[in-house]
Design a protein around this motif. Structure first.
Motif, PDB file in Angstrom:
ATOM      1  N   GLY A  64       0.779  -1.228   0.000  1.00 10.79           N
ATOM      2  CA  GLY A  64       0.000   0.000   0.000  1.00 10.79           C
ATOM      3  C   GLY A  64       0.814   1.284   0.000  1.00 10.79           C
ATOM      4  N   ARG A  65       2.057   1.208  -0.394  1.00 11.59           N
ATOM      5  CA  ARG A  65       2.882   2.405  -0.566  1.00 11.59           C
ATOM      6  C   ARG A  65       3.576   2.304  -1.919  1.00 11.59           C
ATOM      7  NH1 ARG A  65       5.118   1.315   4.654  1.00 11.59           N
ATOM      8  NH2 ARG A  65       4.255   2.677   6.226  1.00 11.59           N
ATOM      9  N   THR A  66       3.930   3.456  -2.450  1.00 11.45           N
ATOM     10  CA  THR A  66       4.719   3.459  -3.670  1.00 11.45           C
ATOM     11  C   THR A  66       6.197   3.435  -3.303  1.00 11.45           C
ATOM     12  OG1 THR A  66       4.912   5.856  -3.778  1.00 11.45           O
ATOM     13  CG2 THR A  66       2.965   4.849  -4.834  1.00 11.45           C
ATOM     14  N   ARG A  67       7.026   3.199  -4.266  1.00 14.09           N
ATOM     15  CA  ARG A  67       8.466   3.207  -4.034  1.00 14.09           C
ATOM     16  C   ARG A  67       8.923   4.560  -3.513  1.00 14.09           C
ATOM     17  NH1 ARG A  67      13.158   2.573  -8.523  1.00 14.09           N
ATOM     18  NH2 ARG A  67      14.874   2.538  -7.059  1.00 14.09           N
ATOM     19  N   ILE A 111      -5.596  -1.098  -3.059  1.00 15.02           N
ATOM     20  CA  ILE A 111      -5.614  -2.556  -2.963  1.00 15.02           C
ATOM     21  C   ILE A 111      -7.050  -3.057  -3.131  1.00 15.02           C
ATOM     22  CG2 ILE A 111      -5.148  -4.561  -1.494  1.00 15.02           C
ATOM     23  CD1 ILE A 111      -2.859  -2.902  -0.220  1.00 15.02           C
ATOM     24  N   ALA A 112      -7.995  -2.390  -2.482  1.00 16.44           N
ATOM     25  CA  ALA A 112      -9.409  -2.773  -2.618  1.00 16.44           C
ATOM     26  C   ALA A 112      -9.864  -2.664  -4.074  1.00 16.44           C
ATOM     27  CB  ALA A 112     -10.281  -1.903  -1.717  1.00 16.44           C
ATOM     28  N   ALA A 113      -9.426  -1.631  -4.775  1.00 16.61           N
ATOM     29  CA  ALA A 113      -9.800  -1.454  -6.184  1.00 16.61           C
ATOM     30  C   ALA A 113      -9.205  -2.572  -7.045  1.00 16.61           C
ATOM     31  CB  ALA A 113      -9.339  -0.089  -6.682  1.00 16.61           C
ATOM     32  N   VAL A 147      -5.727 -11.553  -4.421  1.00 14.25           N
ATOM     33  CA  VAL A 147      -4.851 -10.410  -4.143  1.00 14.25           C
ATOM     34  C   VAL A 147      -4.550 -10.421  -2.649  1.00 14.25           C
ATOM     35  CG1 VAL A 147      -4.648  -7.889  -4.151  1.00 14.25           C
ATOM     36  CG2 VAL A 147      -5.786  -9.061  -6.048  1.00 14.25           C
ATOM     37  N   PHE A 148      -3.284 -10.252  -2.323  1.00  9.93           N
ATOM     38  CA  PHE A 148      -2.834 -10.233  -0.935  1.00  9.93           C
ATOM     39  C   PHE A 148      -2.378  -8.823  -0.586  1.00  9.93           C
ATOM     40  CE2 PHE A 148      -2.462 -14.478  -2.536  1.00  9.93           C
ATOM     41  CZ  PHE A 148      -3.033 -15.233  -1.530  1.00  9.93           C
ATOM     42  N   GLY A 169     -10.963  -6.461   1.121  1.00  8.54           N
ATOM     43  CA  GLY A 169     -11.524  -7.662   0.519  1.00  8.54           C
ATOM     44  C   GLY A 169     -10.453  -8.607   0.008  1.00  8.54           C
ATOM     45  N   ALA A 170      -9.212  -8.375   0.408  1.00  9.09           N
ATOM     46  CA  ALA A 170      -8.100  -9.200  -0.048  1.00  9.09           C
ATOM     47  C   ALA A 170      -8.276 -10.647   0.383  1.00  9.09           C
ATOM     48  CB  ALA A 170      -6.777  -8.648   0.506  1.00  9.09           C
ATOM     49  N   ALA A 171      -7.679 -11.553  -0.383  1.00 10.42           N
ATOM     50  CA  ALA A 171      -7.730 -12.979  -0.076  1.00 10.42           C
ATOM     51  C   ALA A 171      -6.885 -13.309   1.147  1.00 10.42           C
ATOM     52  CB  ALA A 171      -7.240 -13.781  -1.278  1.00 10.42           C
ATOM     53  N   GLY A 172      -5.941 -12.460   1.463  1.00  7.36           N
ATOM     54  CA  GLY A 172      -5.053 -12.664   2.597  1.00  7.36           C
ATOM     55  C   GLY A 172      -4.127 -11.480   2.736  1.00  7.36           C
TER      56      GLY A 172
END
Length: 171
Positions: free
Chosen positions: A14-17, A30-32, A41-42, A61-64
């Motif tokens: 959830g962060r960019t480089r 991540i949700a999108a 998607v984890f 809603g990630a799988a993990g």
């Protein structure tokens, strides 16, 4: 594009480089991605407790989830998270004796796998992570890093945890 290329699963931080390790993790993207794809998607980023893992899964809603730096020095965190996600209950961290045994096995395995020269050096960072969760870790860490043989490292672990009374290595 990922699905067309045959990607079977994806982990998203959830962060960019550009953020490096600073700032708030952004879970909306991540949700999108979860919504836009058919594969699992984890979620990753700042997941440092069982409660946070549950919150991130609920939000995205990630799988993990994936745990990174938060497990350094606390390898039992992943088991705590798994138990919490399965039951809603969070087991306590291991006792001081159990933590010492985990650390001791970890360091001995590093010595065995990498040999005396590299194992000794690699153990320094791992023990630093374990000790980093203690209040008085500064001296202990520098003392450990000064040790020049594998047996001394294992003896140090035994002695340090014996002196810690009822305090845990990491919570």
């Amino acid at each position: 594009i990922a699905e067309d290329a045959g990607v079977a699963a994806l982990a998203v931080h959830g962060r960019t480089r550009a953020c490096a390790f600073r700032g708030e993790v952004e879970y909306d993207t991540i949700a999108a991605i979860v919504e836009a794809t058919r594969f699992p998607v984890f979620a990753n980023g700042d997941i440092d407790s069982p409660g946070k893992a549950a919150e991130v899964i609920a939000h995205t809603g990630a799988a993990g989830i994936m745990v990174g730096r938060a497990a350094q020095g606390r390898p039992w965190l992943c088991g705590q998270i798994a138990t919490h996600l399965a039951t809603g209950l969070t087991p306590p961290p291991p006792s001081l004796t159990e933590q010492r045994d985990i650390l001791r096995r970890h360091v001995a395995a590093l010595h065995d796998f990498y040999g005396d020269y590299m194992g000794l050096r690699i153990a320094r960072k791992h023990v630093g992570w374990y000790l980093g969760h203690q209040q008085a870790s500064g001296t202990a860490r520098s003392d450990f890093n000064a040790l020049e043989n594998c047996a001394a490292q294992l003896q140090f672990i035994d002695q340090t945890t014996r002196n810690a009374k009822n305090e845990v290595l990491a919570a």
